[in-house]
Design an enzyme around this catalytic site. Structure first.
Site, PDB file in Angstrom:
ATOM      1  N   SER A   1      35.221   2.112  42.192  1.00  0.00           N
ATOM      2  CA  SER A   1      35.681   2.747  40.890  1.00  0.00           C
ATOM      3  C   SER A   1      36.631   3.872  41.302  1.00  0.00           C
ATOM      4  CB  SER A   1      34.649   3.213  40.003  1.00  0.00           C
ATOM      5  OG  SER A   1      33.688   4.178  40.872  1.00  0.00           O
TER       6      SER A   1
ATOM      7  N   HIS B   1      34.773  -3.080  37.774  1.00  0.00           N
ATOM      8  CA  HIS B   1      36.055  -2.969  37.424  1.00  0.00           C
ATOM      9  C   HIS B   1      37.050  -4.103  37.984  1.00  0.00           C
ATOM     10  CE1 HIS B   1      35.693   1.126  36.791  1.00  0.00           C
ATOM     11  NE2 HIS B   1      34.727   1.351  37.817  1.00  0.00           N
TER      12      HIS B   1
ATOM     13  N   LYS C   1      34.679  -1.902  30.198  1.00  0.00           N
ATOM     14  CA  LYS C   1      36.004  -1.662  30.901  1.00  0.00           C
ATOM     15  C   LYS C   1      36.975  -2.888  30.141  1.00  0.00           C
ATOM     16  CE  LYS C   1      33.378   0.711  34.385  1.00  0.00           C
ATOM     17  NZ  LYS C   1      33.177   1.797  33.578  1.00  0.00           N
TER      18      LYS C   1
HETATM   19  C1  LIG Z   1      31.078   0.630  39.523  1.00  0.00           C
HETATM   20  C2  LIG Z   1      30.560   0.998  38.037  1.00  0.00           C
HETATM   21  N1  LIG Z   1      29.225   0.652  37.762  1.00  0.00           N
HETATM   22  C3  LIG Z   1      28.580   0.713  36.769  1.00  0.00           C
HETATM   23  C4  LIG Z   1      29.288   1.794  35.760  1.00  0.00           C
HETATM   24  C5  LIG Z   1      28.617   2.278  34.621  1.00  0.00           C
HETATM   25  O1  LIG Z   1      28.960   1.322  33.555  1.00  0.00           O
HETATM   26  P1  LIG Z   1      28.875   1.747  31.774  1.00  0.00           P
HETATM   27  O2  LIG Z   1      30.075   3.076  31.762  1.00  0.00           O
HETATM   28  O3  LIG Z   1      28.914   0.684  31.086  1.00  0.00           O
HETATM   29  O4  LIG Z   1      27.519   2.259  31.794  1.00  0.00           O
HETATM   30  C6  LIG Z   1      30.394   2.188  36.091  1.00  0.00           C
HETATM   31  C7  LIG Z   1      31.281   3.149  35.129  1.00  0.00           C
HETATM   32  O5  LIG Z   1      31.907   4.078  35.262  1.00  0.00           O
HETATM   33  C8  LIG Z   1      31.052   1.854  37.399  1.00  0.00           C
HETATM   34  O6  LIG Z   1      32.355   2.388  37.515  1.00  0.00           O
END
Ligand SMILES: Cc1ncc(COP(=O)(O)O)c(C=O)c1O
Length: 388
Positions: free
Chosen positions: A177, A205, A236
């Site tokens: 991320s 992502h 996203k």
């Molecule tokens: C790699 C990754 N997994 C999980 C999440 C968490 O997702 P959510 O924002 O839908 O709770 C994020 C969010 O930034 C992320 O970047």
């Protein structure tokens, strides 16, 4: 409670204090933040679908038909038929046997990891995995072994060292991320197979973006059927909120019965579900939206490199500009914002100390004009802060 002030003062002095900024417009390429009109370059709304008329219309229709809230956890009374439509849609999209949808990506990771492994097991995790994976590992009470970022020798060593454990789960982000690079999934899968471990990939992502159909890193690397647990978010590219796991029916049934963040949390609001369904339809029917995202990412990356910025990785729509110093990172964040570009500086603990950065994320809906203006503003802010 004196410690509250002490800690907050510490954060302020260390340039690590965080403040909310208020959007007065939507997540569109040009929006208004804290009263200032700006070009948005920090959103995970990669495909620009939060503003797409079909997505908004689907959210409104879902709201009109099912109401504003689900009224309970899905296993008690909050399970609309609409969720089935979404889970079937994701299953078809991801070519999976079954799907379970959680109320956020964060809840998906903590619930999935903590129910799949426990104190007799090991979870082996890339050092740059998302915080929700880290928290899931902690909650599981399994033995946690961290391997260096994408370091396959360290992963192999971790697999050798954990042979006495009952189960071994290897976890990686698909696209990292804060770094925007891709996990070496073929190598991870091969090592896990050799060691009788199973793999979980978090495609937050990559969902809607990578692979010939946009289904994520497993498709990108032609690894269909080789990754037991595939996680993603609806928050996203899918322009909504929520998270999902795809896999075999046994896995999904197990999670419905065991994942505490699924069992003890209220189901998603219908509007969010309707929006995600429409977003998946658009991703399948209009590949040109993804193509525009890649074009924009290439254009911006090339321009920023030409200006002399240090770009950490060049593999996805996430363009991390390495700065290092926390204060300088926030000075650049401010200089950009004052000139009309919104990019949030990212500091520890979101990234390792000494690697503070600007995490630029481009959208399919940015025009060439937007991006040319962005490059001019980066040049001026970069010169003011001494970065270039
Ligand atoms: C790699 C990754 N997994 C999980 C999440 C968490 O997702 P959510 O924002 O839908 O709770 C994020 C969010 O930034 C992320 O970047």
């Amino acid at each position: 409670m004196e410690f509250l002030k002490t800690e907050l003062d510490y954060l302020r002095n260390a340039n690590l204090y965080r403040q909310l900024r208020w959007f007065e417009g939507s997540q569109s390429p040009r929006t208004t933040v804290n009263g200032r009109d700006c070009i948005l370059l920090s959103s995970n709304n990669y495909l620009g679908l939060t503003d797409h008329p079909d997505v908004k219309d689907a959210a409104l229709k879902a709201l009109a038909r099912w109401g504003t809230g689900s009224g309970g956890s899905r296993l008690i009374s909050g399970n609309f038929f609409l969720y089935k439509e979404l889970e079937d849609k994701i299953a078809q999209f991801k070519n999976a046997e079954e799907v379970i949808v959680f109320s956020s990506g964060y809840l998906t990771n903590i619930g999935t990891i903590s129910s799949l492994v426990g104190p007799e097991d090991a979870v082996i995790s890339d050092e740059l995995n998302h915080a929700s994976i880290i928290d899931g590992c902690r909650l599981s009470r399994a033995r946690v072994v961290i391997f260096g970022h994408k370091d396959m020798l360290q992963l192999e060593k971790a697999l050798n060292e954990t042979q006495d454990c009952r189960r071994r789960l290897v976890i990686t982000d698909g696209v990292f991320s804060m770094d925007g690079d891709l996990a070496p999934l073929p190598e991870i899968v091969a090592l896990a197979e050799k060691n009788d471990a199973f793999v979980m990939v978090d495609d937050a992502h990559a969902t809607g973006i990578l692979g010939s159909q946009g289904t994520g890193t497993v498709e990108h690397f032609n690894l269909e059927g080789k990754v037991a647990v595939q996680v993603g978010t609806l928050s996203k590219a899918l322009a909504s909120c929520g998270g999902y796991v795809t896999g075999k029916s046994d896995l999904i049934n197990y999670l419905r019965n065991k994942a505490r963040s699924f069992i003890y949390s209220t189901g998603l609001p219908p509007a969010a579900v309707g929006a995600a369904i429409a977003a998946i339809d658009l991703i399948r029917e209009k590949p040109e939206i993804r193509a525009r995202l890649f074009d924009n990412a290439n254009f911006l990356r090339e321009g920023l490199t030409r200006l002399g910025f240090t770009i950490l990785t060049m593999e996805s729509q996430i363009i991390p500009i390495l700065i290092g110093d926390d204060g300088l990172t926030m000075a650049m964040d401010k200089a950009l914002f004052e000139r009309g570009v919104f990019v949030t500086g990212i500091r520890p603990p979101s990234v390792p100390p000494g690697t503070s950065r600007l995490r630029v994320s481009v959208m399919a809906t940015h025009t060439r004009e937007d991006l040319e203006e962005v490059l001019n503003i980066f040049e001026s802010a970069g010169r003011e802060t001494g970065l270039i």
